[in-house]
Design a protein around this motif. Structure first.
Motif, PDB file in Angstrom:
ATOM      1  N   ASP A   1       0.814  -1.229   0.000  1.00  0.00           N
ATOM      2  CA  ASP A   1       0.000   0.000   0.000  1.00  0.00           C
ATOM      3  C   ASP A   1       0.843   1.273   0.000  1.00  0.00           C
ATOM      4  OD1 ASP A   1      -2.454  -1.269  -0.016  1.00  0.00           O
ATOM      5  OD2 ASP A   1      -2.700  -1.222   2.163  1.00  0.00           O
ATOM      6  N   TYR A   2       1.888   1.287   0.818  1.00  0.00           N
ATOM      7  CA  TYR A   2       2.682   2.518   0.957  1.00  0.00           C
ATOM      8  C   TYR A   2       3.378   2.890  -0.354  1.00  0.00           C
ATOM      9  CZ  TYR A   2       2.321   1.422   5.997  1.00  0.00           C
ATOM     10  OH  TYR A   2       1.887   1.128   7.260  1.00  0.00           O
ATOM     11  N   ASN A   3       3.921   1.863  -1.023  1.00  0.00           N
ATOM     12  CA  ASN A   3       4.587   2.157  -2.292  1.00  0.00           C
ATOM     13  C   ASN A   3       3.569   2.443  -3.399  1.00  0.00           C
ATOM     14  OD1 ASN A   3       7.232   2.071  -1.419  1.00  0.00           O
ATOM     15  ND2 ASN A   3       7.403  -0.151  -1.697  1.00  0.00           N
TER      16      ASN A   3
ATOM     17  N   THR B   1       8.044   7.939   7.593  1.00  0.00           N
ATOM     18  CA  THR B   1       8.736   8.710   8.624  1.00  0.00           C
ATOM     19  C   THR B   1       8.600   8.112  10.029  1.00  0.00           C
ATOM     20  OG1 THR B   1       6.789  10.149   8.474  1.00  0.00           O
ATOM     21  CG2 THR B   1       8.837  10.984   7.540  1.00  0.00           C
ATOM     22  N   TYR B   2       7.383   7.604  10.383  1.00  0.00           N
ATOM     23  CA  TYR B   2       7.189   7.204  11.785  1.00  0.00           C
ATOM     24  C   TYR B   2       8.066   6.019  12.190  1.00  0.00           C
ATOM     25  CZ  TYR B   2       4.028   3.850   9.605  1.00  0.00           C
ATOM     26  OH  TYR B   2       3.509   2.883   8.800  1.00  0.00           O
ATOM     27  N   TYR B   3       8.448   5.177  11.206  1.00  0.00           N
ATOM     28  CA  TYR B   3       9.297   4.038  11.563  1.00  0.00           C
ATOM     29  C   TYR B   3      10.650   4.497  12.114  1.00  0.00           C
ATOM     30  CZ  TYR B   3       6.119   0.769   9.271  1.00  0.00           C
ATOM     31  OH  TYR B   3       5.017   0.015   8.925  1.00  0.00           O
ATOM     32  N   VAL B   4      11.086   5.669  11.690  1.00  0.00           N
ATOM     33  CA  VAL B   4      12.361   6.183  12.185  1.00  0.00           C
ATOM     34  C   VAL B   4      12.253   6.444  13.690  1.00  0.00           C
ATOM     35  CG1 VAL B   4      14.113   7.984  11.915  1.00  0.00           C
ATOM     36  CG2 VAL B   4      12.834   7.175   9.911  1.00  0.00           C
TER      37      VAL B   4
HETATM   38 FE   LIG Z   1       3.234   1.002   8.821  1.00  0.00          FE
END
Ligand SMILES: [Fe+2]
Length: 352
Positions: free
Chosen positions: A170-172, A226-229
């Motif tokens: 989904d993100y890509n 970004t949030y994974y960072v």
């Molecule tokens: Fe996620």
């Protein structure tokens, strides 16, 4: 606010027990108020904001967490569905619940004033609550610059340097959809063929694993949210992730005529919402300064409401200039993006 029949009956019964004329001295019934939340978002991610809502309004929340089949479940429950508010991540899922017909449109001045138009459905079926940028993770050791355009990611100068998760995620797909919205299909496909040759390996893992691969020296760049960072940097339960995070820096790629692609988490009102008034109150609350600030601190995402700051961790990534293309516009190209990923063979990795 209309009182459901069952509660009215209870109240009358209580009044009878207490004796006629004492009804007005009964304790407030606000604690009996409830709103049912069906959520694709992890319970611990949304608990702080729901607790704040209950504290402020006296309305309890009942959360049903599902990791799949949310819209199918609501559809199967039909008119008797207890679902009031749906919480989910990703524009694709917000569009999916809407297309399934299990939402109802909401037209509310407060909500519309709090959420910029590009982050909500023009028909009012879904609303963004938080934003995440789709950015480049770049090796701190091996990459000097800190600016890039999305177009440059296909430049042959970067051959063999990129790691990504599957192009069908989904993100890509949302990012590639944004490219189609900006550039058209032909240019996007040309870009994707170039980008494929810039991969260091076959797409694999999740976003965090791209940082892991950079830390291991397998690639210099990755694509990630970004949030994974923030989640890696502050990960006490899996501290090796702190090392992955320490190996990368965030670069915010931009479109030539726009900003950095952002996706959203969001909400919708369920079609039959038995507690509609409470649901609307919750939806309003989630767009408030208070709730937006809690979200920002808890989930390392960017608030959708203007004027609410991102957390300190997130601010340390640098400045996000979000693209202003409406997400509803981007979502229209999802299918074309998915077919393109297959046609190009992006998930096969580089051809040489
Ligand atoms: Fe996620």
């Amino acid at each position: 606010m209309s009182m459901p029949y069952a509660r009215r009956a209870t109240r009358l019964a209580a009044a009878a027990l207490a004796g006629a004329g004492f009804a007005t001295s009964l304790p407030a019934l606000a604690q009996d108020q409830v709103v049912n939340v069906y959520s694709y978002r992890q319970p611990d991610l949304i608990k702080p904001v729901l607790d704040a809502f209950t504290e402020e309004t006296g309305i309890r929340t009942e959360v049903l967490f599902l990791d799949k089949g949310l819209e199918e479940r609501i559809e199967a429950e039909g008119e008797n569905s207890p679902a009031d508010v749906i919480l989910t991540v990703d524009i694709a899922r917000l569009v999916a619940v809407t297309e399934r017909g299990v939402t109802q449109p909401v037209e509310d001045e407060t909500i519309n004033a709090n959420i910029p138009a590009e982050y909500r459905d023009p028909e009012g079926n879904w609303f963004g609550l938080t934003r995440r940028g789709r950015v480049v993770y770049a090796s701190r050791d091996r990459v000097e610059g800190d600016t890039l355009t999305y177009a440059e990611l296909a430049d042959p100068a970067y051959k063999g340097t990129f790691c990504i998760r599957t192009g069908q995620h989904d993100y890509n797909l949302a990012l590639f959809s944004a490219m189609i919205a900006h550039w058209g299909e032909e240019r996007t496909e040309e870009w994707m063929r170039g980008f494929k040759e810039n991969l260091a390996r076959k797409p694999d893992g999740g976003d965090r694993n791209q940082a892991q691969a950079i830390a291991a020296g397998e690639c210099d760049y990755g694509l990630g949210n970004t949030y994974y960072v923030g989640l890696m940097r502050n990960n006490e339960s899996e501290p090796e992730q702190k090392e992955w995070e320490a190996a990368i820096k965030v670069v915010f790629p931009t479109f030539e005529d726009g900003g950095t692609h952002v996706n959203i988490s969001g909400m919708a009102m369920a079609e039959h919402a038995p507690n509609r008034d409470n649901a609307l109150e919750l939806m309003r609350f989630l767009t408030s300064d208070e709730a937006q600030a809690i979200y920002a601190e808890q989930v390392y995402e960017y608030p959708v409401k203007a004027g609410v700051e991102a957390s300190e961790t997130v601010q340390s990534f640098g400045e996000l200039t979000a693209d202003t293309l409406p997400l509803a516009e981007i979502a229209k190209h999802r299918r074309a993006a998915s077919e393109m990923v297959d046609r190009v063979g992006l998930d096969d990795g580089p051809s040489s």
